[in-house]
Design a protein around this motif. Structure first.
Motif, PDB file in Angstrom:
ATOM      1  N   THR A   1      44.942  39.720  42.776  1.00 42.80           N
ATOM      2  CA  THR A   1      44.082  40.447  44.060  1.00 42.80           C
ATOM      3  C   THR A   1      42.220  40.701  42.476  1.00 42.80           C
ATOM      4  N   PHE A   2      42.532  40.825  41.308  1.00 38.89           N
ATOM      5  CA  PHE A   2      41.214  41.372  40.212  1.00 38.89           C
ATOM      6  C   PHE A   2      41.389  39.587  39.428  1.00 38.89           C
ATOM      7  N   ASN A   3      42.869  38.921  39.070  1.00 32.67           N
ATOM      8  CA  ASN A   3      42.710  37.819  38.271  1.00 32.67           C
ATOM      9  C   ASN A   3      42.969  36.187  39.154  1.00 32.67           C
ATOM     10  N   LYS A   4      41.822  36.014  39.222  1.00 28.84           N
ATOM     11  CA  LYS A   4      42.595  34.193  39.786  1.00 28.84           C
ATOM     12  C   LYS A   4      42.455  33.698  38.033  1.00 28.84           C
ATOM     13  N   ASN A   5      43.097  32.802  37.951  1.00 29.78           N
ATOM     14  CA  ASN A   5      43.652  31.458  37.118  1.00 29.78           C
ATOM     15  C   ASN A   5      43.031  32.846  36.207  1.00 29.78           C
ATOM     16  N   GLY A   6      43.617  33.451  35.940  1.00 23.67           N
ATOM     17  CA  GLY A   6      43.072  34.036  34.132  1.00 23.67           C
ATOM     18  C   GLY A   6      41.323  34.273  34.406  1.00 23.67           C
ATOM     19  N   PHE A   7      41.207  34.297  35.372  1.00 22.89           N
ATOM     20  CA  PHE A   7      39.559  35.073  35.344  1.00 22.89           C
ATOM     21  C   PHE A   7      40.080  35.747  36.154  1.00 22.89           C
ATOM     22  N   LEU A   8      38.353  36.837  35.815  1.00 24.63           N
ATOM     23  CA  LEU A   8      39.280  38.262  36.193  1.00 24.63           C
ATOM     24  C   LEU A   8      37.280  38.285  37.325  1.00 24.63           C
ATOM     25  N   ASP A   9      38.231  38.512  38.397  1.00 28.15           N
ATOM     26  CA  ASP A   9      36.977  38.780  39.663  1.00 28.15           C
ATOM     27  C   ASP A   9      36.468  40.404  39.748  1.00 28.15           C
ATOM     28  N   TYR A  10      35.193  40.282  39.211  1.00 28.29           N
ATOM     29  CA  TYR A  10      34.363  41.842  38.833  1.00 28.29           C
ATOM     30  C   TYR A  10      34.001  41.885  40.061  1.00 28.29           C
ATOM     31  N   ALA A  11      33.772  41.050  41.042  1.00 25.80           N
ATOM     32  CA  ALA A  11      33.384  41.258  41.973  1.00 25.80           C
ATOM     33  C   ALA A  11      34.381  42.438  42.905  1.00 25.80           C
ATOM     34  N   ALA A  12      35.649  41.838  43.132  1.00 26.44           N
ATOM     35  CA  ALA A  12      36.889  42.541  43.427  1.00 26.44           C
ATOM     36  C   ALA A  12      37.363  43.968  42.501  1.00 26.44           C
ATOM     37  N   ILE A  13      37.043  43.854  41.103  1.00 28.08           N
ATOM     38  CA  ILE A  13      37.355  45.359  40.317  1.00 28.08           C
ATOM     39  C   ILE A  13      35.978  45.829  41.070  1.00 28.08           C
ATOM     40  N   ASP A  14      34.822  45.975  41.077  1.00 30.87           N
ATOM     41  CA  ASP A  14      33.621  46.948  41.628  1.00 30.87           C
ATOM     42  C   ASP A  14      34.404  47.131  42.487  1.00 30.87           C
ATOM     43  N   LYS A  15      33.865  46.787  42.987  1.00 29.60           N
ATOM     44  CA  LYS A  15      34.686  47.169  44.689  1.00 29.60           C
ATOM     45  C   LYS A  15      35.503  47.984  44.643  1.00 29.60           C
ATOM     46  N   HIS A  16      36.806  47.686  44.394  1.00 27.16           N
ATOM     47  CA  HIS A  16      37.586  48.641  44.323  1.00 27.16           C
ATOM     48  C   HIS A  16      37.477  50.371  43.120  1.00 27.16           C
ATOM     49  N   ALA A  17      36.485  49.727  42.062  1.00 24.15           N
ATOM     50  CA  ALA A  17      36.317  50.929  41.557  1.00 24.15           C
ATOM     51  C   ALA A  17      35.232  51.897  42.619  1.00 24.15           C
ATOM     52  N   ALA A  18      34.921  51.299  43.277  1.00 25.95           N
ATOM     53  CA  ALA A  18      33.821  52.034  43.750  1.00 25.95           C
ATOM     54  C   ALA A  18      34.887  52.466  44.708  1.00 25.95           C
ATOM     55  N   LYS A  19      35.386  52.208  45.578  1.00 26.08           N
ATOM     56  CA  LYS A  19      36.391  53.092  46.581  1.00 26.08           C
ATOM     57  C   LYS A  19      37.526  54.492  46.210  1.00 26.08           C
ATOM     58  N   LEU A  20      38.032  53.972  45.544  1.00 26.62           N
ATOM     59  CA  LEU A  20      38.600  54.945  44.283  1.00 26.62           C
ATOM     60  C   LEU A  20      37.641  55.700  43.829  1.00 26.62           C
ATOM     61  N   ILE A  21      36.280  56.213  43.689  1.00 25.20           N
ATOM     62  CA  ILE A  21      35.543  56.865  42.896  1.00 25.20           C
ATOM     63  C   ILE A  21      35.435  57.935  43.580  1.00 25.20           C
ATOM     64  N   GLU A  22      34.911  56.749  45.037  1.00 26.27           N
ATOM     65  CA  GLU A  22      33.958  58.098  46.318  1.00 26.27           C
ATOM     66  C   GLU A  22      35.192  58.429  46.122  1.00 26.27           C
ATOM     67  N   GLU A  23      36.823  58.029  47.108  1.00 28.19           N
ATOM     68  CA  GLU A  23      38.075  58.225  47.171  1.00 28.19           C
ATOM     69  C   GLU A  23      38.257  59.986  46.839  1.00 28.19           C
ATOM     70  N   PHE A  24      38.201  59.957  45.419  1.00 27.94           N
ATOM     71  CA  PHE A  24      38.972  60.794  44.658  1.00 27.94           C
ATOM     72  C   PHE A  24      37.247  61.621  43.753  1.00 27.94           C
ATOM     73  N   ASP A  25      36.212  61.372  44.709  1.00 29.29           N
ATOM     74  CA  ASP A  25      35.520  62.458  44.005  1.00 29.29           C
ATOM     75  C   ASP A  25      34.751  62.245  42.526  1.00 29.29           C
ATOM     76  N   VAL A  26      35.317  61.192  41.659  1.00 32.27           N
ATOM     77  CA  VAL A  26      34.405  61.633  40.329  1.00 32.27           C
ATOM     78  C   VAL A  26      33.158  61.379  40.651  1.00 32.27           C
ATOM     79  N   ARG A  27      32.513  61.964  39.467  1.00 30.42           N
ATOM     80  CA  ARG A  27      31.471  61.734  39.677  1.00 30.42           C
ATOM     81  C   ARG A  27      30.764  61.389  38.186  1.00 30.42           C
TER      82      ARG A  27
END
Ligand SMILES: Nc1ncnc2c1ncn2[C@@H]1O[C@H](COP(=O)(O)OP(=O)(O)OP(=O)(O)O)[C@@H](O)[C@H]1O
Ligand SMILES: Nc1ncnc2c1ncn2[C@@H]1O[C@H](COP(=O)(O)OP(=O)(O)OP(=O)(O)O)[C@@H](O)[C@H]1O
Ligand SMILES: [Mg+2]
Ligand SMILES: [Mg+2]
Lengths: 318, 329, 356, 504
Positions: free
Chosen positions: D359-385
């Motif tokens: 999901t985050f790693n395409k042939n050794g390159f990191l997909d930062y857009a996907a990572i950011d999206k993932h992080a935003a989701k978690l932070i929202e879900e767990f109410d991380v301020r």
């Protein structure tokens, strides 16, 4: 040629070569024990070597006191030269490695620049006529072999060993030492019991500069008799290695410095005995460095630096 | 596009010479290695030669100049600086500059260059080399004759052909004068580290040698230091200097004699030739005893007894006549 | 991306600029103290560098190795390592390139790249020795890399003396023409200044640095391990392997630098009597450049201009070349102690804001 | 303290705070994470200078410009993160800055004697010659207290002193505090534990978002009231959860032996199992092998013998990555050391264990857009301020850092979740949230292994409780039917229950 003479000569030369390293490594010890990385030992040695040579040169008509005055002047110059490092890394919380690198560049540039100005464009000072003479400890120096090895040396060598002892005493027996070490291990703890962390570090860094400069002056006033652009050439870094190798302990640093000294002395010895037929000279030149790595990798292993080494201290009071 | 002859804003040292130099006045520059012009060795000697030239011909101060190199990579731009600036002659000082000087010479065929201690094969370069082995032979004779311990030493800088000539000549001289005398040799690997020289000397004296001949530039200063130290302790030791009359620097209480290499003379003469329009591009000049390019210092008589000097003269004659061929490599 | 362009943001851009100005001021004061004319000297410096095509080309030549060693030091820094051994890695890079260049005869299309690759790998391996000792034996990489510098120096001389230096010489034979990376036409354009493909490779290396460090999985791991080895271990990264990898890549840069110097500038390797110095200068370059790839390039340009121009100030104004070291030292110092610089920056920022 | 205001970039940590403490009382300071308690006390202790406000001691205004001044005024502080030099001895730490001297040297004998005297006087047992790195946390805290007493402190500030202590040590500390007050000392106590406030304090001041909410007598209030004032809403203490529906074993630990850092066995043939759909709590006094157990389970330490099975698959001595990928997640006890790369952004931290997934790693390159999206989701879900997902983790408060870690670990949807000290140093609001998450995990049919030094937490959250003592499980009890007394006894090695293993 009997082996006792060889050994005696070897020890004698080892002490000659180690002295500057002992001074500089001890200098590093003060600074690093207080939590300030001192990669600028090289630069401080350069300033010491330069000042020692120039001052001695200027006053050498006054006779054998001249190198002593040069030596003391070097120590003072070293302490002053260390000040920017202290200001940057303590007051302005700069990266201590960066500040140290800057000082190394500064010393290398400034010392030769000034030399050229003082000596009419020459890249080195004129050769000193007054330098330290070796001392012989009355009585002891007459002991066969041992006397030449241990009790016939430059006064700076004796001084270096005395300072090793004094440093040990200061660090581990006095309240100054306890505080200095506390500042290097846990500055906040020291702060909360009323120790002025910054002042301690300033003092330590300046002592560091003075001692490293004495190391540099030792070289010009005993072995080279002049100062040039490569009088120091890397010895400050070797001293830093000795400090780490010696685990930030005065005796350890001294031991490591002697180790480098012996390796250097062996280098010449090997050529004298014609061993270069069997081993290429280049490998002999490499010897000290290879040995250091092997020893570090094999026996010393992880060394424990002062816990707060390299970390600027924030009081929070601003 | 290049603007090679671009007039420099001002030529001259600090303070400068305000009234510009007369157009006809010759300009001679030299490029040194990292040692600089005050290395107590051949850089210094060469610079003295140029200074002498300046005073002799009454040239303005800025008309002889030097550039000191801080690394190998500097040689070419430094030489080029003089060449492109249109200087009449540019000197490269030292064996190590050979290839670099060749490159600059090839790229600037109209320029004139000269080099000390290296052979450069180019039509616009004059190479000056010395038969150090011949002079060193004489130093070896003195050493062999005057050693009380029957052991003498040699301290070399870097093991390059020039220094090898010193070593071989010295050894040949020693053996010629007294085959029973042993020669202990150390190469320190540096031309500019007196502490290494001191260490080497300490080891050699420690082995029982009482005279050391050095061919190590600034490293040799350490040999003198060690010798002086021992002398002040009452040991009967000597040092034989090199390149210049080193008794003038270190005193004749320690300097037995010096193997003088007249770099200054050579630089002076070749420079003058160029100014006089007698530049011999492509020529390789070897200066030996016969040409007075090498030899023992005039002050030798201070410490070297009459009979030894006489012997030295005899050997010198034989070498000049070709009766003795001193090994050079 | 943020990090790479951070250097262009207002404050982080101003700090180095002001540091440079302050550095030049310190130099001017030192010149005045020495009885020289700083204006004349700085003019001479600029004229030296920009005054002729030849010297401008040579300045580029001077800048190139600094980019490589700067990148080497910066890369290690980013992964929590202090690579003081770029010097040694540079040297072994030279040796490897010389070896390939002299010993093989190949078509140019293969030969030069192979020689560069050899230099890169040699530098990388040399660097990874320090990484290995740190990872497996806990030996401080600062010590090992200092020692490895000297070992590299003597080893290089031994290799040269034993295999490549003809009798009576102090340098190896010439590398074959097929291995040479000089850009002849460009060189001629610049009046025979020694311009070579290494400069382009240096720029590519900087891009490679950026991509590896901030775009790839490898870079993510390297940074994590550098910033917090414990957390990295917890997260399942192999800390030791990453330390070695970091030093390998770091050494790679320096190694290419060494190779380019041989293949592009000298075309042979000389017996070394001292460290070439590019490794130590690389530390300064990395630090001035804030350990970012763009910063390193800018730092190398500054460093290169100053140190090449130094000959100009000697020649024209009689100022000893070492003065430039004082300037560079001051610049590094002010970059390090940016607290001091900020004292100067603040009023400028204020003024700007007021103006807007 | 009157009208104290202290600002940090972007935040007013103390906003016009006034509060007073009477001589001889124990005054509690209560507030959520980041409420500004530590800041206020650091102001009182001279570590921070307030922008506004003044401090009065014995009704006289004073300027406390440094800890030195505080010491002189008789103010001593016991910091949550101990201010002790690890490599020094107990005595050296105590006398530091105030060393008795004979001639040039420190008079160590005299110092040791002074320490011994003080320790006898207040009943604070310590070994004056032991190195700090060799003694327990409880002992270290006693050293901290001795340090303040040695300097003659009359006002003692304790910043979350019980967060790191075992129940026994807490009881001892409470006794110590009471005896200190008897000797005429005044104490300010910062804690998140309402029970402790009720037990020892005379009065309490509640701070929320840098402001004083209330200041009142303890006897006039109750825990629910305090919690509500502190958080600004009602708080539910008892974790309400359904009966566990355990199924088959997820984790089986069989006779595991491993050496600890000091070379002796830290785990001595430990065996137990965790079943799906249950929370197994491990109770025990600190230092009985808990840390080593977690390290072996997660692959950070090698087992010398024994087996660890996850879902029946042998994972003994596999790499941490392998184990993580096999379905094990781990909330580490030291969040700064292990849990986060503090200088990474929140976004980067959220994929610390999964960055290499396709999901985050395409042939050794990191997909930062996907990572950011993932992080935003978690932070929202767990109410991380956090100000943004690109904020470095370092800038977050401890509670939010912990929430982020939990978000990351729970999101991996592991078969087994190991939670080590999951609520250490957190306020009740955050604790409630985290407990809820652990129970949710259980209810999804996953297994949870929780280690905690806090018996309350163990009893409240776990379904079964295993007690660890000297590297072995000495008994397993049902959480519903056990008592603190019973557990306490087992934890101290008494009454070993038979059949200590699992009920196979
Ligand atoms: N040195 C600092 N720099 C910037 N902000 C800070 C600093 N110290 C504290 N803060 C901020 O000030 C606020 C109050 O922090 P403080 O440590 O006083 O909280 P606390 O009540 O002690 O919380 P906890 O219960 O977690 O210990 C927090 O938002 C914190 O992020
Ligand atoms: N420079 C800073 N910038 C932003 N937030 C900070 C900074 N320093 C500390 N903080 C935050 O402030 C809070 C309080 O910091 P502190 O150092 O007091 O830690 P703590 O864990 O709360 O310890 P204690 O409770 O003993 O004060 C923490 O949550 C921390 O994340
Ligand atoms: Mg707090
Ligand atoms: Mg806290």
């Amino acid at each position: 040629m009997d082996w006792a003479t060889v050994a005696s000569n070897l020890v004698h030369d080892t002490i000659v070569f180690s002295t500057a390293l002992i001074f500089a490594a001890l200098g590093g010890l003060y600074s690093e024990r207080s939590g300030v990385v001192n990669i600028a030992l090289e630069g401080m040695m350069i300033i010491g070597a330069f000042t020692g040579a120039v001052i001695t040169n200027v006053i050498q008509d006054s006779g054998s006191i001249a190198p002593w005055i040069g030596f003391i002047a070097a120590a003072i110059a070293g302490a002053i030269f260390a000040l920017p490092h202290a200001v940057a890394s303590i007051t302005f919380k700069a990266d201590q490695v960066v500040s140290g690198v800057a000082l190394n560049f500064l010393a290398a540039g400034l010392a030769v620049y000034l030399t050229k100005i003082i000596y009419n464009g020459a890249g080195q000072t004129t050769t000193l006529t007054e330098v330290f003479d070796k001392w012989e400890i009355p009585g002891l120096a007459e002991i066969p072999y041992l006397g030449h090895a241990l009790f016939e040396a430059y006064p700076t060598s004796f001084l270096a060993f005395i300072i090793v002892f004094l440093t040990w005493f200061l660090l581990f027996k006095t309240s100054f030492g306890l505080r200095l070490r506390a500042v290097g291990e846990h500055p906040r703890a020291a702060d909360t019991v009323g120790i002025n962390v910054k002042r301690m570090r300033y003092i330590a860094v300046m002592i560091s500069g003075a001692l490293a400069a004495m190391g540099g002056a030792t070289i010009t006033l005993t072995t080279t008799s002049n100062f040039s652009h490569n009088t120091i050439s890397g010895q400050g870094f070797i001293a830093l290695a000795a400090l780490i190798f010696g685990k930030w302990h005065p005796a350890g640093a001294m031991g490591a410095a002697l180790f480098f000294g012996i390796a250097q002395a062996i280098k010449a010895l090997v050529q004298v005995y014609g061993l270069t037929q069997y081993v290429p000279t280049e490998f002999i030149f490499m010897l000290p460095y290879v040995l250091t790595i092997l020893v570090m990798a094999g026996f010393v292993g992880r060394s424990s630096a002062p816990a707060a080494l390299g970390k600027p201290y924030e009081t929070g009071s601003r | 596009g290049s603007k090679t002859e671009a007039p420099q804003g001002q030529t001259g040292n600090a303070g400068g010479t305000e009234g510009a130099a007369p157009a006809a006045a010759a300009r001679v520059g030299m490029v040194t290695d990292v040692g600089g012009v005050n290395d107590n060795s051949f850089n210094q000697s060469a610079w003295e030669g140029l200074q002498k030239l300046r005073t002799d011909l009454n040239l303005p101060e800025g008309n002889v100049n030097f550039l000191q190199s801080t690394s190998d990579a500097d040689y070419v731009p430094n030489l080029t600086q003089f060449v492109k600036d249109g200087w009449d002659l540019t000197w490269g000082i030292g064996f190590l500059m050979g290839d670099h000087l060749k490159k600059v010479a090839d790229e600037n065929p109209n320029s004139k260059l000269a080099i000390i201690d290296a052979e450069v094969d180019a039509p616009n370069v004059e190479s000056v080399l010395f038969k150090e082995h011949e002079g060193s032979f004489l130093a070896g004779v003195v050493a062999a004759k005057m050693s009380k311990t029957k052991k003498v030493g040699f301290v070399g800088g870097v093991e390059i052909p020039v220094i090898k000539r010193f070593e071989l000549g010295f050894e040949a001289g020693v053996k010629a004068a007294d085959p029973s005398v042993e020669v202990i040799k150390i190469y320190t690997g540096f031309f500019d580290k007196p502490d290494e020289g001191k260490s080497a000397a300490s080891q050699i004296y420690g082995q029982g040698a009482d005279i050391i001949f050095h061919a190590a530039g600034g490293t040799g200063d350490g040999v003198f230091n060690e010798g002086k130290n021992r002398k002040s302790k009452g040991e009967d030791v000597w040092v034989i200097g090199v390149d210049k009359d080193q008794s003038l620097t270190f005193g004749d209480d320690i300097t037995l004699t010096s193997m003088v290499k007249r770099v200054d003379e050579a630089v002076h003469r070749v420079s003058k030739d160029v100014i006089d329009g007698k530049f011999e591009g492509g020529k390789i000049v070897w200066l030996g005893l016969a040409e007075d390019g090498v030899g023992l210092a005039d002050t030798s008589s201070k410490n070297v007894p009459e009979d030894v000097l006489k012997l030295v003269d005899e050997y010198k004659e034989k070498i000049v006549k070709g009766e003795i061929k001193v090994p050079a490599e | 991306m943020n990090k790479a362009i951070a250097i262009f943001t207002k404050e982080s851009f101003l700090v180095p600029v002001i540091a440079i100005i302050l550095g030049l001021l310190v130099g001017a004061i030192a010149m005045l103290a020495g009885g020289f004319n700083p204006i004349l000297a700085y003019t001479a410096l600029v004229e030296k560098v920009f005054g002729s095509a030849y010297n401008f080309g040579e300045t580029i030549r001077q800048i190139t190795p600094l980019i490589f060693t700067g990148l080497a030091v910066a890369f290690a820094f980013r992964t929590g390592l202090f690579n003081i051994g770029a010097e040694g890695q540079f040297i072994v890079g030279m040796v490897a390139a010389t070896t390939v260049g002299v010993a093989f005869e190949l078509p140019a299309i293969i030969h030069a790249p192979l020689a560069i690759l050899a230099g890169a790998i040699a530098g990388g391996l040399w660097g990874s020795v320090a990484g290995y000792l740190k990872a497996k034996r806990g030996v401080n990489e600062v010590i090992t890399s200092i020692m490895m510098n000297w070992i590299a120096l003597y080893l290089a001389n031994w290799v040269m003396n034993s295999f490549f230096v003809p009798k009576g010489q102090q340098r190896s034979e010439m590398v074959h023409d097929s291995a040479i990376i000089t850009i002849t036409w460009l060189s001629q354009m610049f009046d025979n200044a020694r311009l070579h493909w290494g400069t382009l490779i240096a720029v590519l290396a900087a891009i490679f640095f950026y991509v590896i460090m901030w775009k790839t999985r490898t870079g993510y791991e390297l940074r994590a391990v550098g910033l917090n080895p414990h957390a990295s271990e917890y997260a399942g990264m192999n800390v030791n392997r990453n330390v070695i990898k970091a030093m390998f890549i770091s050494g790679l840069f320096a190694g290419i630098g060494g190779a380019a110097e041989i293949l592009g500038v000298f075309h042979y390797q000389a017996i070394l009597t001292a460290q070439p110095g590019y490794g130590f200068d690389g530390i300064a370059v990395a630090l001035i450049g804030g350990n970012t790839p763009i910063g390193v390039i800018l730092g190398a340009i500054l460093f290169g201009i100053l140190s090449f121009g130094a000959a100009g100030i000697k020649f024209t104004a009689g100022v000893p070349v070492e003065l430039i070291r004082v300037v560079i030292a001051s610049v590094i110092f002010f970059v390090a102690a940016h607290g001091i610089v900020k004292v100067f920056v603040k009023p400028i920022l204020k003024k700007k804001e007021g103006g807007n | 303290m009157r009208g104290i205001t202290k600002r940090f970039p972007g935040i007013v940590a103390n906003d016009n705070i006034s509060f007073s403490v009477k001589k001889g009382e124990i005054h509690a300071l209560l507030g959520e994470n980041g409420a500004g308690k530590s800041t206020l006390m650091n102001v009182l202790f001279g570590l921070y200078q307030p922008e506004e406000g003044e401090i009065l001691i014995n009704e006289k205004p004073v300027k406390i410009t440094s800890p030195n001044v505080a010491n002189e005024l008789g103010i001593g502080m016991v910091h949550q993160h101990f201010m002790l030099v690890e490599t020094f001895t107990v005595t050296e730490n105590i006398v530091l800055g105030n060393e008795p001297k004979s001639g040039l040297q420190i008079d160590i004998k005299k110092a040791v004697k002074a320490v011994e005297e003080l320790s006898n006087q207040y009943g604070l047992k310590v070994d004056p010659n032991a190195k700090i790195e060799q003694i327990s946390v409880g002992m270290q805290q006693r050293v901290e207290i001795l340090k303040t007493l040695y300097r003659g402190a009359d006002i003692l500030i304790f910043d979350e002193p019980t967060a790191v202590l075992t129940p026994q040590e807490i009881n001892e500390l409470i006794e110590i505090m009471q005896s200190l007050v008897k000797e005429g000392k005044t104490i300010i106590l910062i804690t998140h534990k309402l029970k402790e406030i009720m037990a020892v304090c005379d009065s309490v001041t509640i701070i929320r978002r840098g402001k004083v909410i209330d200041s009142l007598k303890v006897k006039d209030t109750n825990p629910d009231d305090l919690a509500a004032k502190m958080v600004g809403r009602e708080v539910n203490f008892s974790v309400d959860k359904q009966e566990a529906q355990p199924k088959g074993p997820i984790l089986q630990v069989e006779n595991v032996v491993t050496r600890g850092n000091r070379g002796v066995n830290a785990l001595n043939g430990i065996s137990f199992e965790v079943r799906s759909g249950e929370i197994l709590g491990i109770a025990g006094v600190d230092g009985n092998g808990q840390s080593e157990l977690i390290e072996v389970l997660t692959g950070l330490r090698k087992a010398d013998s024994g087996r660890v099975l996850l879902n029946g698959k042998d994972i003994t001595n596999h790499t941490p990555r392998d184990i993580s990928e096999s379905g094990l997640s781990h909330i580490p006890e030291d969040r700064h050391k292990r849990g986060l790369v503090l200088d990474f952004t929140m976004s980067e931290n959220m994929v610390l264990e999964t960055y290499f997934h396709p999901t985050f790693n395409k042939n050794g390159f990191l997909d930062y857009a996907a990572i950011d999206k993932h992080a935003a989701k978690l932070i929202e879900e767990f109410d991380v301020r956090t100000p943004s997902i690109h904020t470095p983790a370092r800038a977050l408060s401890g509670g939010n850092q912990q929430k982020a870690i939990i978000a990351r670990e729970v999101d991996k949807n592991p078969d087994l979740l190991i939670a080590a000290q999951p609520t250490r140093g957190l306020d009740v609001g955050a604790i409630e949230f985290i407990h809820r998450r652990l129970v949710d995990q259980r209810d999804k049919g996953k297994a949870v292994l929780m280690l905690s030094l806090e018996l309350d937490e163990i009893i409240n959250v776990s379904d079964r409780i295993a007690v660890i003592y000297e590297g072995k499980i000495v008994g397993i009890v049902d959480a519903k039917s056990t008592t603190e007394q019973e557990l306490g006894l087992m934890m101290s090695g008494g009454n070993r229950k038979q059949g200590g293993g699992t009920d196979e």
